[in-house]
Design an enzyme around this catalytic site. Structure first.
Site, mmCIF file in Angstrom:
data_model
loop_
_atom_site.group_PDB
_atom_site.id
_atom_site.type_symbol
_atom_site.label_atom_id
_atom_site.label_comp_id
_atom_site.label_asym_id
_atom_site.label_seq_id
_atom_site.Cartn_x
_atom_site.Cartn_y
_atom_site.Cartn_z
ATOM 1 C CB THR A 54 13.821 27.726 -39.331
ATOM 2 O OG1 THR A 54 13.070 28.762 -39.952
ATOM 3 C CG2 THR A 54 12.913 26.818 -38.542
ATOM 4 C CG ASN A 66 3.366 26.892 -44.274
ATOM 5 O OD1 ASN A 66 3.287 26.254 -45.328
ATOM 6 N ND2 ASN A 66 2.641 26.591 -43.195
ATOM 7 C CD GLU A 67 11.306 27.964 -42.672
ATOM 8 O OE1 GLU A 67 11.026 29.165 -42.467
ATOM 9 O OE2 GLU A 67 12.022 27.304 -41.909
ATOM 10 N N PRO A 68 9.646 31.109 -45.941
ATOM 11 C CG PRO A 68 11.167 32.814 -45.504
ATOM 12 C CD PRO A 68 10.737 31.465 -45.034
#
Ligand code: GLP
Length: 635
Positions: A186, A167-169
């Site tokens: 990442t 769950n990236e920014p």
């Protein structure tokens, strides 16, 4: 600690900045033993009631020691996993289950192949579904979690962007399982696994933040200093979708388990005077005054009593019954005395307050480099100084570093051999042609992402060895001064899953005993425990323990440095600061540039040492172009 059933207990005064319950352990093994014991207890009690446990699992190096402990409990204490249902957080999109870097493969290697969870109870997002089926398969994944009764316990790691799962920014609090584009940071962090950032998939399927928050219990683990800053932000900062781990603050049964290195930026560890009374010894005073100076952006000697009082360090002045002026001078002198252009000590300065002791001179110096480029990135300028100042220096490359070398380097070598045979340089080339051809065939057979066969790893290691020699020569070392240890753990493993063996300690021990150094430079003490820097360091410390009764040992000092991919040392930790001129940086970068086959770490080589010099300058010290930093290991 009861992992499943008890929500966070009352906070102490020290923990009041922490918005998610955080437990600090001496190291990851302690934490994982405790977590695994709780999980085992849950599995057993549920089993007695004829019920299942639904566990959410994570990948990455962080949970590896936890999985090893579960396997140990299974093998040695008969822990039965038949009532366990698992759901993994995420999977790279586009990788088949057998791909060496797929999370499916990772989980089988690290856990599933070693315990008795029934196959049909294992769930991992499928990275191979066609694009137009991704949505449906994500809905299906959510449905399966519900059907199983929801997640009892979700294990989490944390990425450098603060992500949980992938769950990236920007991931919303109520997001569910879905496809996501991976962040640049990442992908960079996964570059070594995939032998280059270009090979890292661009997207992944991940449980959403909402899926994770629906679990009854969340446990996020983090080890090593590289995680310290993001742990602080997630635990003490605002809840924000920029850092998906910060959403754990909204869960009523979430815990962070961290080691001391990952906890090092939390208020209670980093500036404990803000959360309670501290013992104002020399080290704490130094830390606090440096912190104050940095916080107020004011040089040490310009701090006044009000600065102390208005920023929570008034107690320091009261307890020592001194004025800021005097404390400032003390700390200024201490920091000033860390600066030395003579890392091996300077003859004729006995009795002076310098970080490097003058005698014996010249010193036998041993520099340990976990991968060949580590020492050059972390202390290239200092190596050159030591050589130039007449010390007897040896650099020991602890591993060959072959996993970092891309296929192209091996192909190029094989092709040159074939060309040479073709041009008929004389002699019989049959053997060499056979070898070169077999390398090319093996590369072809394994494909871009396949695991390198032994021959290929060997060749890649030799390519890097040549580059290491060149870098060493650049720093003034002769071939005899370079030792290639090839620690066995490395050649038997892959990134994030190495395991140390007795033979590693033995090889380090033999090296130490044969050289009997007066001064050692090592790195990896605050790295992620599964990283090869940490394992190389552990092999070293285990070997040092075996030397405890040796005469040379009591006359030997160990300086710690920060190698490649490691956060810079904080000013209060620095015991020796070796300053460098712009010309010296250029020489250092030249040496680092020799490591062509692994992609140049040149920027890294200059970056953090220039930052350290700026921090010294900001404190009011002399202004240098760069500073290489060292911490003296406790005797
Ligand atoms: C990846 C995984 C995360 C993991 C993170 C950190 O992004 N999807 O689940 O927490 O890496 O990895 P490591 O534990 O190796 O530091």
């Amino acid at each position: 600690m009861n992992i499943i059933d008890s929500p966070g207990t009352g906070q102490t005064q020290q923990e009041r900045f922490e918005k998610t319950r955080t437990l600090i352990f001496p190291d990851s093994n302690f934490a994982c033993r405790e977590l695994a014991a709780e999980v085992a207890e849950l599995i057993r009690t549920r089993k007695e009631k004829g019920k299942n446990v639904v566990m959410g699992l994570a990948t990455g190096s962080t949970p590896v020691p936890f999985y090893r402990e579960l396997i140990r409990l299974h093998n040695e204490e008969g822990l039965d996993f038949r009532n366990v249902i698992t759901f993994n957080l995420d999977e790279y999109y586009g990788l088949t289950a057998d791909h060496p870097e797929s999370y499916n493969r990772f989980m089988r290697d690290q856990l599933f192949d070693h315990v008795n969870i029934p196959n049909e109870q294992i769930n991992i997002p499928d990275g191979t579904v066609a694009l137009d089926e991704v949505y449906g398969s994500c809905i299906d994944y959510e449905g399966r979690i519900q059907e199983a009764g929801g997640l009892d316990l979700q294990i989490l790691g944390i990425g450098r962007t603060g992500h949980i799962g992938f769950n990236e920014p920007g991931s919303a609090e109520d997001s569910k399982t879905r496809m996501i584009t991976l962040d640049r940071v990442t992908r960079q962090d996964a570059a070594a696994d995939f032998m280059g950032v270009a090979n890292v998939p661009r997207s992944a399927i991940t449980m959403g933040v909402g899926t994770i928050l629906d679990a009854k219990r969340l446990v996020l683990m983090a080890w090593g200093e590289n995680k310290a800053e993001i742990v602080r932000e997630a635990v003490e900062g605002e809840v924000t979708d920029r850092i998906s781990a910060s959403f754990l603050q909204t869960h009523d049964n979430a815990t962070f388990l961290v080691d001391t290195a990952a906890a090092s930026k939390l208020t209670r560890r980093h500036h404990p005077w803000l959360v309670g009374s501290v013992k104002w010894d020399e080290q704490t005073t130094k830390r606090a005054v440096i912190w104050l100076s940095q916080k107020l952006d004011t040089p040490l000697l310009k701090l006044v009593d009000e600065d102390y009082n208005e920023n929570g360090v008034g107690e320091l002045l009261v307890s020592q019954n001194r004025q800021a002026y005097h404390v400032n001078i003390d700390v200024f002198n201490q920091v000033q005395q860390t600066i030395s252009g003579w890392p091996g000590g300077k003859q004729g300065t006995e009795g002076e307050n310098r970080p490097g002791r003058a005698q014996p001179f010249p010193k036998k110096v041993l520099i340990l480099s976990p991968e060949p480029h580590d020492a050059f990135v972390g202390m290239g300028g200092t190596i050159e100084r030591l050589v130039e100042q007449g010390h007897d220096v040896k650099i020991a490359f602890q591993t060959s570093g072959n996993l970092r070398v891309g296929d192209t380097a091996a192909q190029q070598f094989a092709n040159v051999v074939l060309e040479m045979a073709e041009t008929g340089l004389g002699g019989d080339w049959e053997k060499q042609v056979g070898y070169a051809q077999s390398i090319l065939d093996q590369l072809e057979a394994k494909g871009e992402f396949g695991i390198d066969p032994e021959d290929v790893r060997k060749l890649k290691g030799l390519v890097l060895r040549g580059e290491g020699r060149e870098a060493g020569r650049n720093a003034g070392l002769t071939p005899e001064q370079m030792v290639f240890l090839d620690l066995p753990f490395y050649d038997a493993g892959r990134y994030r899953r190495f395991a140390l063996k007795e033979s590693d300690t033995v090889r380090m021990f033999e090296m130490l005993q044969s050289w009997k150094p007066h001064q050692i430079y090592a790195t990896g003490n605050v790295a992620d425990p599964s990283s090869l820097q940490a394992l190389s360091f552990n092999a070293f410390t285990a070997a040092m323990e075996r030397c405890a009764d040796e005469e040379w040992r009591s006359d030997c000092r160990v300086w710690l440095y920060r190698g490649s991919d490691q956060a810079a040392m904080e000013i209060h930790e620095i015991g020796m600061a070796v300053p460098m001129s712009p010309d010296q940086i250029a020489i250092k970068c030249d040496a680092v540039r020799k490591f062509q086959s692994i992609g140049s770490a040149e920027n890294e080589a200059a970056g953090s040492i220039q930052q350290t010099a700026t921090l010294y300058d900001d404190l009011g010290m002399a202004e240098y172009e760069a500073i290489e930093a060292f911490h003296l290991q406790d005797a």
